[in-house]
Design an enzyme around this catalytic site. Structure first.
Site, PDB file in Angstrom:
ATOM      1  N   SER A  66       0.796  -1.232   0.000  1.00 22.97           N
ATOM      2  CA  SER A  66       0.000   0.000   0.000  1.00 22.97           C
ATOM      3  C   SER A  66       0.829   1.284   0.000  1.00 22.97           C
ATOM      4  CB  SER A  66      -0.983  -0.005   1.173  1.00 22.97           C
ATOM      5  OG  SER A  66      -0.304  -0.116   2.405  1.00 22.97           O
ATOM      6  N   HIS A  90      -6.472  -3.890 -16.923  1.00 22.34           N
ATOM      7  CA  HIS A  90      -5.832  -3.372 -15.716  1.00 22.34           C
ATOM      8  C   HIS A  90      -6.797  -2.372 -15.078  1.00 22.34           C
ATOM      9  CE1 HIS A  90      -1.963  -5.259 -16.673  1.00 22.34           C
ATOM     10  NE2 HIS A  90      -2.354  -5.080 -17.926  1.00 22.34           N
ATOM     11  N   HIS A 191       2.739  -3.661 -11.446  1.00 20.57           N
ATOM     12  CA  HIS A 191       1.967  -4.845 -11.830  1.00 20.57           C
ATOM     13  C   HIS A 191       1.794  -4.895 -13.352  1.00 20.57           C
ATOM     14  CE1 HIS A 191      -0.963  -8.055 -11.626  1.00 20.57           C
ATOM     15  NE2 HIS A 191      -1.833  -7.315 -12.301  1.00 20.57           N
ATOM     16  N   ARG A 196       3.335  -6.956 -18.863  1.00 25.47           N
ATOM     17  CA  ARG A 196       3.370  -6.456 -20.235  1.00 25.47           C
ATOM     18  C   ARG A 196       4.787  -6.269 -20.786  1.00 25.47           C
ATOM     19  NH1 ARG A 196      -1.570  -7.954 -21.880  1.00 25.47           N
ATOM     20  NH2 ARG A 196      -3.161  -7.234 -20.417  1.00 25.47           N
TER      21      ARG A 196
END
Length: 242
Positions: A66, A90, A191, A196
């Protein structure tokens, strides 16, 4: 009609512009230290993040994710529509894309470049792409160009007949270029990049479509410049988002 078709353009590249950003390594520090320092954690907003590289690495390594969400980056992306459809998977990102309902779409289309691997070998999950022959590249190039010209000519015919833009656009291919703003935080970007881009040093293998990887590579360069300690830690920990 013929004059309009003379303006049809073809591209093989993707463009990514960093429009604005509020993202630095110190963002990670004050966000993380609020758990132990409360309001005094604001003192870390102006602290030298280099002195806390180990702490950032601890957060990354143990996947305390976080604190990496307290940053924002907004990119302007120009790419074919089929790239944006992969982007939409996403869901933590925010998107605003140009609309074919409200404006006449420009005749700019994607065509695979000479260095784009064309042939898939193997089964899904265990396949690779290889360059293909010169003849296959010639066939693909000519077929894509002709198909795009034909579809755009039909699009113009519909518009000239008074058909609404939102209906006329149905004849256009997903290879037409669009533009969008895409906003994310550092955690979401890590992420995205892990999925990708194809890298041998990644903990988990990924096999992205080359065109979205071209976008991701440009975003990664901006990320590395904005948050060098976070980026280095992400790299050192196998390119896994915390």
């Amino acid at each position: 009609m013929s004059d309009a078709l003379e303006n049809v353009r073809f591209r093989s590249d993707m463009t990514v512009e960093l429009v604005k950003a509020s993202a630095s390594d110190s963002d990670v520090l004050w966000a993380a230290r609020v758990s132990t320092k409360g309001e005094q954690s604001l003192e870390d907003a102006g602290a030298d993040p280099a002195r806390s590289a180990g702490f950032i690495n601890f957060l990354m390594r143990d996947r305390h994710g976080s604190p990496f969400e307290h940053s924002t980056m907004t990119f302007l992306v120009s790419a074919p529509i089929f790239v944006f459809r992969e982007f939409m998977r996403h869901r933590v990102w925010s998107y605003n894309e140009e609309s074919g309902r409200y404006r006449k779409l420009e005749p700019v289309f994607y065509v695979p470049g000479p260095d784009r691997n064309l042939v898939q070998e193997g089964k899904p999950g265990r396949y690779v792409f290889v360059p293909g022959t010169a003849e296959q590249h010639k066939i693909a190039d000519e077929a894509v160009r002709q198909s795009c010209r034909d579809s755009y000519a039909t699009y113009l015919e519909l518009l000239e007949a008074g058909i609404a833009r939102e209906v006329a656009r149905t004849v256009l291919p997903v290879g037409i270029y669009s533009s969008m703003y895409a906003t994310c935080n550092a955690r979401a970007l890590m992420h995205f990049l892990s999925l990708r881009t194809k890298r041998e040093d990644s903990t988990f293998p990924s096999f992205p479509q080359r065109e979205i990887e071209m976008v991701a590579e440009q975003m990664e360069a901006h990320f590395a410049e904005l948050m060098p300690l976070t980026y280095a830690s992400w790299q050192a920990n196998g390119r896994v988002a915390p």
